[in-house]
Design a protein around this motif. Structure first.
Motif, PDB file in Angstrom:
ATOM      1  N   LYS A  78      35.346  80.526  -7.489  1.00 52.06           N
ATOM      2  CA  LYS A  78      35.230  79.870  -6.189  1.00 52.06           C
ATOM      3  C   LYS A  78      34.907  80.901  -5.117  1.00 52.06           C
ATOM      4  N   LYS A  79      34.081  80.499  -4.162  1.00 56.12           N
ATOM      5  CA  LYS A  79      33.751  81.367  -3.038  1.00 56.12           C
ATOM      6  C   LYS A  79      34.032  80.624  -1.739  1.00 56.12           C
ATOM      7  N   ARG A  88      38.168  73.280   1.884  1.00 47.38           N
ATOM      8  CA  ARG A  88      37.526  73.104   0.577  1.00 47.38           C
ATOM      9  C   ARG A  88      37.994  74.139  -0.425  1.00 47.38           C
ATOM     10  N   TYR A  89      38.100  75.380   0.028  1.00 44.84           N
ATOM     11  CA  TYR A  89      38.502  76.467  -0.861  1.00 44.84           C
ATOM     12  C   TYR A  89      39.886  76.209  -1.451  1.00 44.84           C
ATOM     13  N   TYR A 105      28.587  70.756  -8.368  1.00 44.69           N
ATOM     14  CA  TYR A 105      27.421  71.555  -8.062  1.00 44.69           C
ATOM     15  C   TYR A 105      26.178  70.838  -8.570  1.00 44.69           C
ATOM     16  N   GLU A 159      34.765  69.774  -6.286  1.00 48.12           N
ATOM     17  CA  GLU A 159      33.472  70.431  -6.223  1.00 48.12           C
ATOM     18  C   GLU A 159      32.544  69.916  -7.321  1.00 48.12           C
ATOM     19  N   ASN A 212      41.374  73.207  -1.423  1.00 50.81           N
ATOM     20  CA  ASN A 212      41.428  71.807  -1.840  1.00 50.81           C
ATOM     21  C   ASN A 212      42.495  71.014  -1.079  1.00 50.81           C
ATOM     22  N   TYR A 267      29.384  68.658  -2.313  1.00 48.34           N
ATOM     23  CA  TYR A 267      30.781  68.350  -2.567  1.00 48.34           C
ATOM     24  C   TYR A 267      30.969  66.846  -2.555  1.00 48.34           C
TER      25      TYR A 267
END
Length: 81
Positions: A3-4, A23-24, A78, A76, A26, A67
Motif C-alpha cells: 500500500k502507498k 484510504r490508507y 486496481y 481497493e 481504511n 477505489y
C-alpha cells in the motif's frame, strides 16, 4: 502489492490529504478530518504547518487508480484501462 499513501483525487476538501490517509488506513474520511481539526486547534497551529508540508510531499494518486467506496471505508480495486 504494498500500500502507498496518496492524496485523494476524489475524496478531498482542501488537498485530498485526509481522504488519502483515510484510504490508507481504511477508515472514514470524516473521522480523519475531525481528528485533524481537533489536533490543529489543540496544537495552536503546529498541525496546520505539518498538514501543509505533507500536502506538498505526498503525491496525488495516479489517474488510473480506482477505489470502490462503501459506507465502512474503502476497498481497493486496481483497474488498468
Amino acid at each position: 502489492m504494498m500500500k502507498k499513501l496518496y492524496r485523494s483525487r476524489t475524496d478531498k476538501q482542501i488537498s485530498g490529504l485526509c481522504g488519502g490517509i483515510a484510504r490508507y488506513f481504511n477508515i472514514d474520511s470524516t473521522v480523519v478530518r475531525l481528528i485533524a481539526l481537533i489536533a490543529a486547534i489543540c496544537s495552536f497551529g503546529t498541525v496546520v504547518a505539518i498538514y501543509l508540508i505533507a500536502s506538498l510531499i505526498v503525491p496525488k494518486e495516479p489517474a488510473g487508480l480506482h477505489y470502490d467506496y462503501n459506507d465502512y471505508g474503502y476497498d481497493e480495486h486496481y483497474s488498468k484501462f
